[in-house]
Each structure stands twice: as C-alpha cells, then as structure tokens.
Design a protein around this motif. Structure first.
Motif, mmCIF file in Angstrom:
data_model
loop_
_atom_site.group_PDB
_atom_site.id
_atom_site.type_symbol
_atom_site.label_atom_id
_atom_site.label_comp_id
_atom_site.label_asym_id
_atom_site.label_seq_id
_atom_site.Cartn_x
_atom_site.Cartn_y
_atom_site.Cartn_z
ATOM 1 N N SER A 289 0.820 -1.194 -0.473
ATOM 2 C CA SER A 289 0.101 0.296 0.081
ATOM 3 C C SER A 289 1.035 1.027 -0.004
ATOM 4 O O SER A 289 2.525 1.037 0.430
ATOM 5 C CB SER A 289 -0.622 -0.033 1.657
ATOM 6 N N SER B 287 2.553 1.040 -6.262
ATOM 7 C CA SER B 287 0.878 0.501 -5.865
ATOM 8 C C SER B 287 0.278 1.752 -4.573
ATOM 9 O O SER B 287 0.856 1.893 -3.226
ATOM 10 C CB SER B 287 1.109 -0.480 -5.048
ATOM 11 N N ALA B 291 -4.557 -0.248 -2.962
ATOM 12 C CA ALA B 291 -4.339 -1.735 -4.052
ATOM 13 C C ALA B 291 -4.621 -2.838 -3.581
ATOM 14 O O ALA B 291 -3.722 -3.259 -2.366
ATOM 15 C CB ALA B 291 -3.252 -1.368 -5.208
ATOM 16 N N GLU B 292 -3.918 -3.563 -3.695
ATOM 17 C CA GLU B 292 -4.217 -5.328 -3.934
ATOM 18 C C GLU B 292 -3.692 -5.835 -4.687
ATOM 19 O O GLU B 292 -4.352 -6.039 -6.176
ATOM 20 C CB GLU B 292 -5.737 -6.169 -3.793
ATOM 21 N N ILE B 293 -1.889 -6.379 -5.356
ATOM 22 C CA ILE B 293 -1.227 -7.261 -6.056
ATOM 23 C C ILE B 293 -0.782 -8.576 -5.156
ATOM 24 O O ILE B 293 -0.420 -8.016 -3.855
ATOM 25 C CB ILE B 293 -0.220 -7.001 -6.098
ATOM 26 N N VAL B 304 -0.440 1.202 -9.681
ATOM 27 C CA VAL B 304 -2.258 0.168 -9.555
ATOM 28 C C VAL B 304 -2.963 0.733 -8.071
ATOM 29 O O VAL B 304 -2.278 1.147 -6.992
ATOM 30 C CB VAL B 304 -1.572 -1.034 -9.079
ATOM 31 N N GLU B 305 -3.821 1.678 -8.521
ATOM 32 C CA GLU B 305 -5.270 1.035 -7.311
ATOM 33 C C GLU B 305 -6.366 0.371 -7.079
ATOM 34 O O GLU B 305 -6.516 0.595 -6.225
ATOM 35 C CB GLU B 305 -6.259 2.255 -8.387
ATOM 36 N N GLY B 306 -6.512 -0.327 -7.999
ATOM 37 C CA GLY B 306 -7.712 -1.420 -7.890
ATOM 38 C C GLY B 306 -6.895 -2.864 -7.185
ATOM 39 O O GLY B 306 -5.819 -2.832 -6.836
ATOM 40 N N SER B 307 -6.940 -3.627 -7.866
ATOM 41 C CA SER B 307 -6.975 -4.784 -7.037
ATOM 42 C C SER B 307 -6.542 -6.208 -8.643
ATOM 43 O O SER B 307 -6.834 -6.084 -9.766
ATOM 44 C CB SER B 307 -7.760 -6.102 -6.241
ATOM 45 N N GLN B 318 -1.651 1.512 -15.739
ATOM 46 C CA GLN B 318 -2.739 1.923 -15.255
ATOM 47 C C GLN B 318 -3.918 1.290 -14.713
ATOM 48 O O GLN B 318 -4.652 1.174 -15.529
ATOM 49 C CB GLN B 318 -3.329 3.547 -15.074
ATOM 50 N N THR B 319 -3.984 0.895 -13.603
ATOM 51 C CA THR B 319 -5.418 0.276 -13.707
ATOM 52 C C THR B 319 -6.164 1.219 -11.767
ATOM 53 O O THR B 319 -5.733 1.550 -10.928
ATOM 54 C CB THR B 319 -4.949 -0.875 -12.332
ATOM 55 N N ALA B 321 -9.206 2.620 -9.504
ATOM 56 C CA ALA B 321 -9.837 2.609 -8.221
ATOM 57 C C ALA B 321 -11.396 1.381 -8.199
ATOM 58 O O ALA B 321 -11.430 1.222 -9.174
ATOM 59 C CB ALA B 321 -9.824 3.429 -7.027
#
Lengths: 370, 387
Positions: A289, B287, B291-293, B304-307, B318-319, B321
């Motif tokens: 995060s 991230s 974010a979840e990676i 990365v904002e989303g998963s 770019q991803t 939320a």
C-alpha cells in the motif's frame, strides 16, 4: 534546443550529512527514488533541455560515480555530437584537493576554452528536481543579467540545507546567505547558475588572483552589487537532499502521486543506469500500500508507505513500514521494519524488529547483516 | 576478420497469423511477453549467454517495430566490431529478388552473410519461443557425437504434438524418422526449431534444395527429410528445461501464466541467466493505498489502484480504483479505468478501457483486446474475435 550551452555538475565540496550513506560514496551517487542516484536528476534535466556536453567535476569518493555514469550512454551522452566528461581533481599535491571549486575549475579550464559554447549552466547534485533549463536560459539572455540564479519560492524551509536568497523589486538578487544565515526570505537558491562562459573564466581568474577560491561564497556573493545577478523562479517540485532528515522526508514525499508524477515525468523522463531486472514479483499473500517498488523485487510479505529499490526481497510475514530498502536488500521472514533506511545489500535475518524515529530513522550500513 | 566457430541465424520473419490482432502491425517475435520482454529477447539472450557474438536476424513481415527494437543489438551485447547483430531482410538483386519462400530459402538467400564469417557451425533458431538454453552445451554434444546436424527436442503434450516437427530416435540418440506437423503423431518428441549444422553440409543441402522446384524450401518439411534420406548423421539433443512455442493466443497466455507459479518453471529472477531487453526507463511502480496485488508480475511505471491477481502488468499500465484484473496479461501503457473487471484476457499495448467495463470470463477461451483499442462501456460490439 540549447546547443550553445555547456553543462557542469559541480560536485566539489558538496555538503553532506547523510551519515553512512555517504561514507563510501559521494552525495551524487546516493540512491534515491527506488532506482535512481541523486545525480540522475541534474543530468537528465540537462539532457532533456538539449544540453549535449556535460562535465561532472568529481571530487572525492568517486568510484561509484564513475561506475554509475560509465560512458554516458544511458543519458544519450555518448555520441559524436555530445559528450560526458567526468573530471576528477587534477593536482600534484594532495593538500590541493581540499581547495575551493574555483581552483578545480581553473585546473579544468581546457574543458571550457576548448568548447565553442557561449553559455554555461552550473548545478550541483543534491537539488533534486526535474527542470527545463530552456526558459531559464532564455530569461537570462532576455534580461541581460550577468548571472542568473535558479531559485524556488517556498513557504516552508527546506528539509536539507540551502542558501536563502533575497530578491529586490527590480528582480535583482540583493542578498545570498548560507544556510545558517539570518536572512528572512522564502526564496531558496537551487545552486544552479547560468552565465556566459567568458564571465565564468574571468571570475575564476580574478578570484584566484585575489586568493579566493569559492564560486558562490567569493566570486558571486562578493560581487552582488557590481554584477547584475538575477533570480529565475522554478515552480516544480524541489527536494534539498544533503542531510539524512532531508533524504528521508523527501523520499517519503515521492509517495504522493502528484510528486511521483511531476518529478519523474515532467517535463521529461529521468534517466539512470539501466539494469536488466525482471518485473517485480508478488507472491500469493503479498500486501502493498502506498509504496514505490522497483523491478527485480520479490514480495511475499507486507510493504506499507515504503520505497523498495531494485532486487529487494521481502520474506513471508515480514512487515516493512515507512522505510527505504536499497538495492538487493533482504528482509527475512517475519521481520518488522519501521522507519528504517537499509543501504545496499543489507540482510535482515528472520524475526528481527528494527524501529527508528521520525527525525532519526534507523540506518543500516551497506552489506550489514542484522 | 577471424574465423567464427559458430554463428546464429535467427528466423524472425514470422507473420504470426494465429496471434490475431496482436500481430496486426507487428512481427510475432516483437510481441510483448512476461511483463517486460518481447518474445525475441529469449533467443537473443540465449545467444549472449552461450557466447555467440554473431547473429543474423532474418526479418520479413511488419519489420518496423522489430527493427527499431533490435537497433544495433546493444541490449544483448551484440554491438560488436567483428560480427555482432545484422538484420537481414529480403532484398532485390540484379536478376530479381524475392521474399523468403521458406525457412531454408531465407538461409539460402543469406549464404553470403554466413560465408563472411567462414564458420564451422551454424545455429538456426527462431524468434518465437520462450526458453532458456545454453547452445554451447548443445554444440559440445554435436561435436562429441560427430554429427552433421543436431536438432534440439522436447517431449510435448500428445494433444499438441501435431503442431510440431515430430521425430523418432534410436538408442544412440540418432534421428531415424522426422515428420513435420503430423496429423496423427506417432511420438511426442518435438523439434524445438533449434538446429546446429556443420556449415559445409548445410550449404550443400541448401543449394540442392533451392534447385528443386517442388520443394517448399523449409527446414522441417524439406531439408531434414532430405538429410534423413542420405547418410547424413542427424542427432537429437534432448532439452530438459522449460520451452514453449507461443504461436497461439492460448499458448501465449499460458506461457505468461506459467511465470506466476510459486516456483516458476522459467525463472526470470535467475541472476545467472538474465533475459536482456530494451529497458524502457520508467520510475518504480506505485501501489496506491487500497491496491491489492498478489501472485503477479508488475513492471516499472505502473500505477496500481485496484486489485491485480495472477496477472502480468507490463510497463506504464494504470489500473483505476475498484478495478479487478485477474488471470490476465496487460501490455504496455494500457489505461484501465475505475470499476473495470478483467478476467482471462490479453489487453494489447496502449489500449484504453473505460470505467465500468467488463472483459473476459473465468471460463472459456482467452479474450483479446487489440493494441490502441478503446473499449467503451458497450464494448460487446467491439470485442475482437479470436481467429
């Protein structure tokens, strides 16, 4: 483009208080921003501004500098029409190494006299920003100033050490003071100077003849009344990185997406020595995060508000918070890092807990095993 | 110029029809792979690590991106004074010229290039396979066995065997039968399309093949069978590592997913056998909070904002939320909006996916979005059919 401008990155007597981070390397090659070295910002800014000849006046502990810069290829400075010149001190006497920068400029005057360029831009490496020198040079020409100092107006004092500047109503600089001065001003000098090459050579000669050998302290500050010295105000992001607190604070600033975007992309990209690292690999169960993560990392644990350089490995169950882990760092399973800075190749064995404070982060020296 | 022991000829002209929209404006070897690389990086890195300093790259279809990418070969250490990389497109001669008719004809047309180096051996490889292989070990066996030709081979899935050149070998490892793309394979020992030939022998067969008007001028279909008919010594070299032909969308997607296994069969992080590539120079990826990676590869320059789960993100992706990317390959500079669902898909370079779009499904085939496509919320009309 500014093909008529010569670039100088002056590393002579750069002040640094980065403790062990500068124990075996010069300030210019302190790793910053997950994959860069401090000098990348000045160098990339010059290249992106069309400056194709750049001299780096190396001073001490420059092995890592030579290694990093190589032929200049990664900055596109290795062509017939361009060049990178790393110039270490030229001296017959070891005591001369400690003399001021004007002495070293004098020793390398061939670099200036041989080149056909009319102007010079002189910078240091610890003013981290992404700047187009074009408008500053254009303003320098248009204003008819002898010297243009690139400055930034900011309400809060910088985290690192910087000279304060006072600007008069006519745009001329009326005072420049060292960081310990009492000048009340919100203008910080970015230690970037634009001037004609022949003026620089004249300043070198006359100052040395008077027994003075510091460019800013002697040649410029003592001539404030006599020369037309003006400020050019830069309005992008500036990080002053010559103290450990400044290093840590500015690193954490990079986690703000607006800062990340403007420092790394605007107006141009920041180049650095390329490495063939694969993309970062996240295992099942990894968590990140608000972090910057470079290639080659393998993350099995948790990384929050942190910066991981290339090739860092975070073991299962490990938690890294508010920390900076440099190249090839290894944080073992279940270890906890909080406000820590790990220099390159540091290994944290499984199950360790290391915590620093806001004003003094925990600092591990290169290759240490904890 | 000193004599070279072995030089490589890399067949990179593949049209890649079965990769559909991904090869619309791109030669197959230039297709992106593994979050950072292009397919051809693997063969070139293998050459670099095997001590081969002279590589002729034979190009034909859509060469612009590929040629620009290859440059003077410096990312692979092939910018050499003697040898190095040479790009060899088909060209006109005074008596007319022609496109490369087949793999063997492509080498035939460049015999002049090979003769400049007067090599003992010529390695023939292609630019559309994912594997890490030390060609020097193969050469050692070629020499030890006194072979005239050595073909690297792997055992493949029986149901896939029909896609490859299939061989039978005797106890000495000598090849006794070879059929290119058999309808009913009688063996699952497949040619990897990696050949070492003693150059004088190959040259003889290339010249003979060219004079045969009925020939397809292809290694698998013509040269190897012709050699088998004579008493040329053809040796099989069994390769034990990971090897994947990424000629179809399904296999390209699978090979990307293979990189995500807990212990990937092809380890990109192995510091002794780095895959070299043109480094695009982007900052470390970011991230964002929230974010979840997991189980993924993420390259530099991404935000990365989303998963992101079990997926491969190339540079500059770019991803937004609320978006979920699962079991997918997202090529460079793709912009994924907010609340987007992507599953089992390949998203082409530079595509833009609008907010709220849903692409692919957990079951069935792989969905592909072409390069630079804009996928709006009513994208059902725009989705690209697999060939």
């Amino acid at each position: 483009m500014n093909a008529n401008v010569l670039g100088v990155i002056n590393l002579i007597h750069e002040s640094d208080e980065l403790e062990s981070l500068t124990a075996s390397r010069c300030l210019a090659t302190v790793p910053f921003g997950a994959r860069y070295r401090l000098i990348d910002f000045a160098l990339s800014s010059m290249v992106n501004s069309g400056i194709t000849n750049v001299a780096v006046f190396a001073h001490t502990k420059y092995r890592s500098l030579m290694d990093h810069l190589g032929s200049g290829k990664d900055w596109d400075l290795h062509h017939r029409q361009s060049g990178l010149f790393v110039l270490p001190p030229v001296t017959g006497d070891i005591s001369e190494v400690s003399r001021g920068d004007l002495f070293h400029f004098y020793q390398h005057r061939d670099y200036f006299t041989r080149s056909p360029f009319e102007y010079v831009v002189i910078t240091r490496s610890h003013m981290v920003c992404n700047i187009d020198f074009g408008p500053a040079i254009a303003e320098h020409r248009a204003s008819g100033a002898d010297i243009t100092v690139i400055c930034k107006r900011q309400l809060e004092p910088p985290d690192g050490k910087a000279r304060m500047v006072e600007i008069g109503k006519d745009g001329r600089i009326t005072a420049i003071q060292d960081h310990y001065g009492r000048l009340r001003s919100d203008v910080v000098s970015m230690e970037m100077y634009v001037m004609r090459k022949d003026l620089l050579l004249e300043l070198v000669d006359t100052s040395l003849a008077q027994g003075q050998d510091h460019l800013v302290r002697h040649a410029i500050m003592s001539r404030i009344g006599r020369l037309d010295i003006r400020a050019y105000l830069f309005d992008g992001y500036l990080g002053v990185i010559n103290t450990l607190a400044g290093y840590y604070r500015n690193s954490m600033e990079l986690l703000r997406p607006d800062v990340w975007r403007s420092l790394f992309f605007e107006p141009g990209p920041i180049y650095t020595k390329v490495k063939d690292e694969p993309p970062a690999r996240y295992a099942e169960g990894a968590m990140t995060s608000n972090s910057l993560i470079a290639n080659g990392c393998v993350i099995e644990g948790t990384v929050v508000n942190s910066i991981l350089f290339r090739g860092v490995q975070i073991g299962k169950g490990a938690v890294v918070r508010n920390s900076i882990v440099m190249q090839n760092g290894l944080v073992g399973e279940g270890s906890v890092l909080e406000r820590a800075i790990l220099d390159k190749d540091v290994t944290i064995e499984p199950g360790r807990e290391l915590r620093g404070a806001v004003q003094s982060p925990f600092l591990a020296v290169k290759r240490k095993v904890i | 110029m000193s004599r070279k022991r072995m030089i490589a000829m890399l067949l990179a002209g593949g049209e890649g029809k079965r990769l559909g929209v991904l090869t619309k404006d791109l030669a197959k070897p230039a297709v992106h792979f593994g979050g950072k690389y292009r397919i051809i990086d693997f063969a070139l890195s293998n050459c670099a690590h095997s001590g081969i300093d002279t590589v002729g790259v034979l190009t034909q279809y859509q060469p612009l991106v590929l040629n620009t990418y290859l440059g003077i070969g410096s990312p692979w250490g092939l910018d050499r004074r003697d040898g190095g990389m040479a790009i060899l497109p088909p060209y006109m001669k005074s008596k007319g010229g022609m496109w490369y008719k087949g793999t063997a004809n492509a080498i035939y047309q460049n015999m002049g290039f090979i003769d400049r180096f007067d090599p003992e051996y010529v390695l023939i490889i292609s630019g559309d396979h994912i594997y890490k292989m030390d060609y020097d070990l193969m050469l050692a066996e070629h020499e030890a066995r006194g072979a005239d030709a050595t073909i690297a081979c792997v055992e493949v899935d029986w149901k896939e065997a029909g896609r490859f050149g299939i061989m039978h070998v005797n106890d000495d490892g000598q090849i006794v039968a070879f059929t290119e793309k058999p309808k009913t394979p009688t063996s699952n020992l497949a040619s990897m399309g990696v050949y070492i030939f003693s150059w004088p022998v190959l040259q003889r067969y290339l010249i003979r093949d060219e004079s045969n008007r009925l020939s397809g001028n292809d290694f698998g279909k013509d040269i190897i069978p012709a050699m088998l008919q004579d008493d040329v010594r053809l040796q099989a070299y069994r390769f034990g590592g990971y090897w994947k032909d990424v000629g179809t969308l399904e296999s390209l997607w699978e090979a990307n997913m293979d990189l995500l296994a807990g212990e990937p069969p092809l380890d990109l992080h192995d510091s002794r056998w780095r895959i070299y590539s043109v480094n695009p120079n982007r900052p470390a990826h970011y991230s964002a909070p929230g974010a979840e990676i997991a189980g993924s590869l993420v390259n530099e320059g991404c935000v990365v904002e989303g998963s992101v789960r079990r997926s491969v993100l190339f540079y500059g992706v770019q991803t937004g939320a609320g978006s979920h990317v699962e079991a997918s390959v997202v090529m460079p500079n793709v912009k994924i909006g907010r609340d987007v669902q992507i599953c089992r898909a390949i998203i082409g370079e530079g595509a833009v996916i609008a907010d709220g779009v849903s692409i692919g499904s957990p079951h069935g085939g792989v969905t592909v979005i072409g390069s630079d496509e804009f996928v709006a919320a009513d994208h059902a009309l725009m989705e690209v059919k697999q060939p």
